[in-house]
Design an enzyme around this catalytic site. Structure first.
Site, short mmCIF file in Angstrom:
data_model
loop_
_atom_site.label_atom_id
_atom_site.label_comp_id
_atom_site.label_asym_id
_atom_site.label_seq_id
_atom_site.Cartn_x
_atom_site.Cartn_y
_atom_site.Cartn_z
N HIS A 123 -9.05 -5.05 11.02
CA HIS A 123 -9.73 -4.87 9.74
C HIS A 123 -11.03 -4.07 9.87
CE1 HIS A 123 -6.86 -7.78 8.41
NE2 HIS A 123 -7.41 -7.92 7.22
N GLU A 130 0.81 -1.23 0.00
CA GLU A 130 0.00 0.00 0.00
C GLU A 130 0.83 1.27 0.00
OE1 GLU A 130 -0.71 -2.59 2.00
OE2 GLU A 130 -2.72 -3.24 1.45
#
Lengths: 325, 364
Positions: A129, A60
């Protein structure tokens, strides 16, 4: 109007903007060959090819930063984060580079990038998450932050976000992806920073956004049917820019406010709203502002308990009745 | 001189001599005027930095400042090769690159003075110089954080179909940052036209290379199946010869590479570094005496009868005067106003006639 899913609405927005502007590219993990981790980008690779729909490694910081750099040159990247929770490994790229480069260059450099993906709890994936970073993102002048609740809003807002010359953080929701809603066949845009009154009422204003809009509407139904109470639900749709005027107008009508947000309470979006409402509409308030937030702890895994950690219709109903009684 | 420094200089000097970089076509074809301009740019960097340091000591400049003194041949060598579609991005030790791409001394000095006439209107400071009109994309404060942006420039070039290359500069300390390795992987995976330039001045702030980095720095490129090379950064011709080779590969074949250029900084990591803990004064003096990039190039030009001592002195005096004039310009310039604080944050609020969004963007 045809009813399509939230997922399809986003896909249609991407496809239309890819069609319209050849500088738009979609990059992210599994967006191409895999057809999207949540199938949002399904079919786009086949239609637009590998130069426009780019599968990235799980990297990322690298690929988000790459998108930021490319946007400085005039490419308009739409980056998918598989989960917004992964923003933390690209934090420096998003909130030091994308957010600050225009400022630090004295306005010489623009960064027309969109970073999109789901940001929500409620799917039993645990604390790593389940982040909802809209407050963290909005704390950084230079970026815009959008959180759509319905297919109609998701499509119109995403198209505006892609055309925006500033970096836009677009926060979706895995639980909403399958929800259907009416979306016009013809093209439309929804400006960022325009709230939407999803339900009109006179006794209480619920200010909310994202999936919490649906919980609030469900609670408002019960309040009407079982308690004869009329609730107005204001969906912010965009956190920054913020349509505070629509909120204040509603407060002037109902004089009572409940904020419902899937946020940890400390320095949440609701905290900012509360400050602004008391500062700008103090005389309109007949009661302290209340709020329903995520219960203040890392996201719990245990499925039935996670439901109670997050805002839900029952918690909204209870809080509303506390204000109104 | 430390043993390490001796070993380094022997190795790089030996390699440079074998290649005769001064005779490489990219150097052989330089006119006398072009050579003198390269020399002038290095001198201007040095004198600008020295004048900036005095201004800092006089409390005219705030925050951090990271002098480039000693490394001039690297920025000038690399940036002198730039073509229309070549781009540069670097970290916070950015004054040398800014001058090398052609930014004026006035706007840079004014930026450090925090003035509205600065290159970033006084909003960036020493670490954040930008000149997109000169393909210079900063000037970035976080170690290694600019490298993903650098591959983004390369990706943008490739996507937009422009034949050019990006040079992404970093120090030797940056090679241990994760974002740099992610960038290596993406550049190699997608064959992006980017040269990662490691300016290895031997110290990651106050921690020597041997205490901070395992293995050879540029060699890490092998793990990504990417070309790599090293060269001496004290000799301008060497830097140009090395970079020309890899820039061509990037522009013409979209090949990335990692190039480690060995250099030395005479000053501390920043103005905040007293520079008395991690290296000896003797080591610094030895570099100054034997390897100074400006002295080296000056002697080469004099030996080639391109420059005389008197002309070199004139160039030096002119650079001092220019730096002094920049300080006067900065001093005389106005500060930005408090009304300027919220300008240049959003494109939309700076272009209100074209604004499409609604609602509040600022929250005071």
């Amino acid at each position: 109007m045809p009813a399509i899913t939230y997922r399809e609405a986003i896909r249609h927005a991407l496809a239309e903007e890819l069609e319209r502007d050849k500088n738009v590219v979609v990059l992210g993990e599994e967006v191409g060959q895999f057809n999207g981790s949540y199938k949002v980008t399904e079919g786009l690779l086949a239609k637009f090819g590998p130069d426009r729909i780019v599968d990235t490694p799980i990297s990322e910081a690298g690929f988000i930063g790459m998108g930021v750099g490319a946007s400085m040159l005039g490419v308009r990247p739409v980056m998918e984060l598989m989960f917004w929770s992964f923003y933390s490994v690209a934090f420096d790229q998003i909130l030091n580079n994308a957010a600050n480069v225009r400022y630090m260059s004295g306005g010489l450099i623009n960064c027309p990038i969109v970073i999109r993906g789901p940001a929500n709890g409620g799917t039993n994936v645990g604390a790593t998450h389940s982040h909802t970073p809209e407050n963290v993102l909005a704390n950084h002048p230079g970026v815009k932050v959008v959180v759509p609740a319905t297919p109609y809003d998701a499509k119109g807002l995403l198209k505006s976000a892609i055309r925006d010359n500033d970096p836009v953080m677009f926060l979706e929701n895995t639980i909403l992806y399958g929800n259907k809603g009416e979306v016009p066949g013809e093209e439309y845009l929804i400006p960022l920073g325009s709230a939407d009154v999803k339900r009109e009422g006179t006794d209480l204003t619920i200010v909310t956004y994202g999936r919490s809009v649906l919980h609030s509407l469900a609670a408002a139904d019960v309040l009407q049917k079982e308690h004869n109470l009329s609730v107005e639900v204001v969906d912010l749709r965009s956190i920054r820019p913020l349509d505070i005027d629509t909120v204040l107008k509603s407060v002037a009508k109902t004089h009572r406010v409940l904020i419902v947000e899937e946020q940890k309470p400390f320095a949440s979006v609701g905290t900012q709203l509360t400050y602004m409402i008391q500062r700008e509409a103090f005389d309109e308030l007949d009661a302290p502002i209340h709020r329903v937030t995520t219960v203040d702890a890392p996201a719990i895994y245990s499925p039935p308990v996670e439901i109670e950690q997050l805002p839900n219709p029952g918690r909204v109903l209870k809080a509303a009745l506390e204000i109104l009684n | 001189m430390s043993k390490k420094a001796t070993a380094t200089s022997k190795k790089t000097t030996g390699a440079a001599a074998a290649e005769s970089p001064a005779d490489a076509p990219v150097n052989r074809n330089l006119s006398k005027v072009e050579r003198i301009e390269l020399f002038r740019t290095m001198v201007r960097i040095r004198r600008f930095e020295e004048r900036s340091l005095r201004a800092y000591q006089g409390k005219k400049i705030g925050g951090f400042m990271h002098p480039y003194i000693g490394q001039e041949a690297v920025a000038v060598g690399c940036c002198s090769l730039m073509m229309e579609n070549d781009h540069v991005i670097t970290a916070y030790r950015d004054h040398g690159h800014a001058i090398a791409v052609g930014m004026g001394l006035n706007e840079q000095m004014a930026e450090m003075y925090g003035k509205a006439t600065g290159c970033s209107k006084g909003k960036g400071g020493s670490m954040h110089f930008f000149a997109p009109d000169r393909n210079f994309w900063g000037g970035h404060g976080i170690v290694g954080g600019q490298i993903p942006l650098g591959i983004g420039l390369a990706y943008g070039l490739k996507y937009l179909g422009r034949k050019g290359a990006a040079m992404a500069f970093m120090g030797d300390g940056a090679v241990n940052q994760g974002a740099v390795h992610e960038s290596y992987n993406l550049a190699a995976l997608w064959q992006l036209p980017v040269i990662f330039v490691i300016e290895n001045n031997g110290y990651s702030m106050g921690t020597s290379q041997s205490r901070s980095s395992a293995g050879e720095l540029a060699k890490r490129a092998e793990g990504y199946n990417m070309a790599w090379d090293t060269c001496d950064g004290h000799d301008l011709y060497t830097v140009r010869a090395m970079m020309d080779k890899y820039l061509k590969l990037a522009r013409e074949q979209s090949k990335p590479a990692v190039i480690e250029i060995r250099c030395y900084r005479y000053r501390g990591h920043s103005v905040a570094d007293p520079d008395n803990t991690y290296r000896t004064k003797a080591e610094i003096e030895e570099y100054r005496r034997t390897k100074d990039p400006i002295q080296t190039f000056q002697q080469q030009l004099i030996a080639a009868k391109i420059l005389t001592e008197a002309e070199a002195e004139e160039i030096d005096q002119a650079a001092r005067a220019e730096a002094e004039a920049a300080a006067e310009f900065a001093e005389a310039s106005p500060f930005p106003t408090t009304d300027d604080i919220q300008k240049d944050v959003y494109w939309e609020t700076d272009n209100p006639a074209e604004r499409k969004s609604q609602g509040r963007l600022f929250f005071n």
